[in-house]
Design an enzyme around this catalytic site. Structure first.
Site, mmCIF file in Angstrom:
data_model
loop_
_atom_site.group_PDB
_atom_site.id
_atom_site.type_symbol
_atom_site.label_atom_id
_atom_site.label_comp_id
_atom_site.label_asym_id
_atom_site.label_seq_id
_atom_site.Cartn_x
_atom_site.Cartn_y
_atom_site.Cartn_z
ATOM 1 N N LYS A 1 -12.075 -1.688 6.608
ATOM 2 C CA LYS A 1 -11.270 -2.692 7.290
ATOM 3 C C LYS A 1 -11.673 -2.744 8.763
ATOM 4 O O LYS A 1 -12.189 -3.732 9.232
ATOM 5 C CB LYS A 1 -9.775 -2.382 7.175
ATOM 6 C CG LYS A 1 -9.080 -2.915 5.932
ATOM 7 C CD LYS A 1 -9.574 -2.310 4.638
ATOM 8 C CE LYS A 1 -8.932 -2.878 3.402
ATOM 9 N NZ LYS A 1 -7.763 -2.148 2.934
ATOM 10 N N TRP B 1 0.825 -1.212 0.000
ATOM 11 C CA TRP B 1 0.000 0.000 0.000
ATOM 12 C C TRP B 1 0.857 1.258 0.000
ATOM 13 O O TRP B 1 0.537 2.245 -0.654
ATOM 14 C CB TRP B 1 -0.991 -0.003 1.157
ATOM 15 C CG TRP B 1 -2.077 -1.015 0.943
ATOM 16 C CD1 TRP B 1 -2.312 -2.136 1.694
ATOM 17 C CD2 TRP B 1 -3.062 -1.026 -0.108
ATOM 18 N NE1 TRP B 1 -3.368 -2.834 1.173
ATOM 19 C CE2 TRP B 1 -3.855 -2.185 0.070
ATOM 20 C CE3 TRP B 1 -3.347 -0.180 -1.182
ATOM 21 C CZ2 TRP B 1 -4.914 -2.508 -0.780
ATOM 22 C CZ3 TRP B 1 -4.411 -0.508 -2.039
ATOM 23 C CH2 TRP B 1 -5.177 -1.656 -1.817
ATOM 24 N N ASP C 1 -1.337 6.550 6.530
ATOM 25 C CA ASP C 1 -2.425 5.716 6.031
ATOM 26 C C ASP C 1 -2.679 4.639 7.084
ATOM 27 O O ASP C 1 -1.890 3.717 7.248
ATOM 28 C CB ASP C 1 -2.026 5.073 4.693
ATOM 29 C CG ASP C 1 -3.062 4.060 4.193
ATOM 30 O OD1 ASP C 1 -4.098 3.868 4.865
ATOM 31 O OD2 ASP C 1 -2.830 3.451 3.128
HETATM 32 C C1 LIG Z 1 -7.398 -1.388 1.764
HETATM 33 C C2 LIG Z 1 -6.304 -0.424 1.888
HETATM 34 C C3 LIG Z 1 -6.185 0.666 1.013
HETATM 35 C C4 LIG Z 1 -7.113 0.877 -0.151
HETATM 36 O O1 LIG Z 1 -8.370 1.284 0.245
HETATM 37 P P1 LIG Z 1 -9.527 1.609 -0.819
HETATM 38 O O2 LIG Z 1 -10.626 2.107 0.033
HETATM 39 O O3 LIG Z 1 -9.838 0.344 -1.541
HETATM 40 O O4 LIG Z 1 -9.018 2.643 -1.741
HETATM 41 C C5 LIG Z 1 -5.151 1.548 1.235
HETATM 42 N N1 LIG Z 1 -4.277 1.388 2.245
HETATM 43 C C6 LIG Z 1 -4.355 0.339 3.100
HETATM 44 C C7 LIG Z 1 -3.360 0.214 4.204
HETATM 45 C C8 LIG Z 1 -5.371 -0.599 2.948
HETATM 46 O O5 LIG Z 1 -5.448 -1.636 3.789
#
Ligand SMILES: *Cc1c(COP(=O)(O)O)cnc(C)c1O
Length: 363
Positions: free
Chosen positions: A196, A102, A172
């Site tokens: 998540k 990511w 993030d």
């Molecule tokens: C799932 C995830 C993303 C992507 O998220 P989207 O909502 O699908 O754009 C980005 N960073 C991390 C750490 C993730 O687990």
């Protein structure tokens, strides 16, 4: 009957939250209609938005001087919005710490916007660890330092914030937001898509410091400028009302049922330990991907001795209603995502299954 669902995301939600949403689905108390049917500008929804903000503020102790936004476009859009707002027009480059897939994806968007440095890249270690502060240095001209607190695919997690020199720290936190208490004052901005650990797909929570809101250039497309969302109180356009409603119910669940993020973290650590103890005690039958000190409390990644056994493991786990355990195709093996909402009993069931499976299949 509900499975024990170890999906990486969209992922398990707390049963009491689903039950309450079900009970209120046809008629939100006091609204005379479903939350799906009401204006985002009317009193009932405004109260939900305010409640979601207040409850997140209480859970995380968000200090004054920060704004909480509910945006769309997922974390992917943040990969672009962060450099568009925070790098464009700055004199120094941005610094990206790369600890997995990511972070790399975020980096790939940032380089489209401006100059980006990589003070540390875990590539040579197959992204099985996070750096120590002494492993890298940040230039004094840094526009911001970006990191991914939990790499969902590799199962690698920072257990403390990395050093950022004097630069704003941007995080993030998509797959571990609300899993432990944080000192938000250490961050310039932290964001997380909800699907998540914090709600359903469709909303991304952004917590951003006031001075960084002001960095966005006026020439940016309207939706992509944080300032417009702050000025519009997350109603620059029609917000994802149902997703925000569920985030609020989850925040309430964390506050009232769980007792806050200290209690949640304790449970999360206990749940993760149950699985890592099986891996560590299996004489190499289960092989964890991440180094011990950096392994994730949220996503437990591991492999078996060969692919045949992995197929068998998957089939037998499904029979016991332990589902969505397959690892990401780039890492292979298995990934047990044990977010806040995964009940302890689910982890106990998986632990017992893993122990039995090893006993029966170990050479
Ligand atoms: C799932 C995830 C993303 C992507 O998220 P989207 O909502 O699908 O754009 C980005 N960073 C991390 C750490 C993730 O687990």
């Amino acid at each position: 009957m509900r499975d024990y669902n170890f999906s990486a995301g969209p992922a398990v939600l707390p049963l009491p939250v689903l039950e309450r949403a079900q009970a209120e689905m046809l008629c939100l108390p006091g609204a005379g209609a479903s939350v799906l049917e009401i204006s985002h500008r009317g009193k009932p929804f405004m109260a939900i938005l305010e409640s979601a903000k207040q409850n997140l503020k209480e859970l995380l102790g968000i200090p004054d001087g920060y704004q909480t936004l509910f945006l769309q476009g997922g974390s992917r859009l943040q990969f672009s919005m962060v450099p568009m707002n925070l790098l464009r027009g700055q004199t120094g480059p941005a610094d990206y710490l790369l600890t997995g897939a990511w972070g790399k994806a975020a980096y790939a968007e940032a380089v489209k916007e401006g100059e980006v440095r990589v003070p540390w890249d875990g590539k040579q270690f197959s992204y099985d660890r996070t750096p120590a502060d002494s492993d890298y240095s940040i230039g004094s001209d840094s526009a911001y330092v970006y990191f991914t607190s939990n790499e969902t695919i590799e199962g690698v997690q920072f257990h403390e914030e990395p050093a950022a020199g004097g630069a704003p720290l941007i995080c993030d936190a998509s797959s571990d937001f609300l899993h432990r208490p944080l000192d938000i004052s250490r961050y310039g901005m932290i964001y997380a898509c909800a699907q998540k650990n914090a709600g359903p797909a469709g909303v991304t929570i952004v917590i951003i410091r006031d001075d960084l809101v002001e960095r966005g250039a006026k020439s940016l497309p309207g939706y992509l400028n944080y300032k417009n969302h702050v000025d519009g109180d997350s109603m620059y356009n029609t917000p994802p009302t149902f997703a925000i409603y569920l985030v609020d119910l989850i925040a309430q669940w964390l506050l009232k049922d769980i007792g806050g993020l200290d209690a949640m973290y304790k449970t999360n650590q206990e749940k993760a330990k149950m699985l890592y103890d099986v891996i560590d005690g299996s004489n190499g039958f289960y092989q964890g991907h991440a180094q011990r000190e950096c392994r994730s409390v949220m996503n437990v990644t591991f492999r078996l001795p060969n692919e045949e056994l992995e197929k068998k493991f998957n089939a037998e786990a499904s029979q016991q209603r332990l589902t969505s355990l397959k690892g990401h195709r780039s890492v292979g093996g298995f990934r047990a995502s044990i977010y806040n909402a995964m009940p302890r009993e689910g982890v106990v069931a998986l632990r017992d299954f893993m122990q039995d499976f090893a006993k029966q299949n170990q050479a």
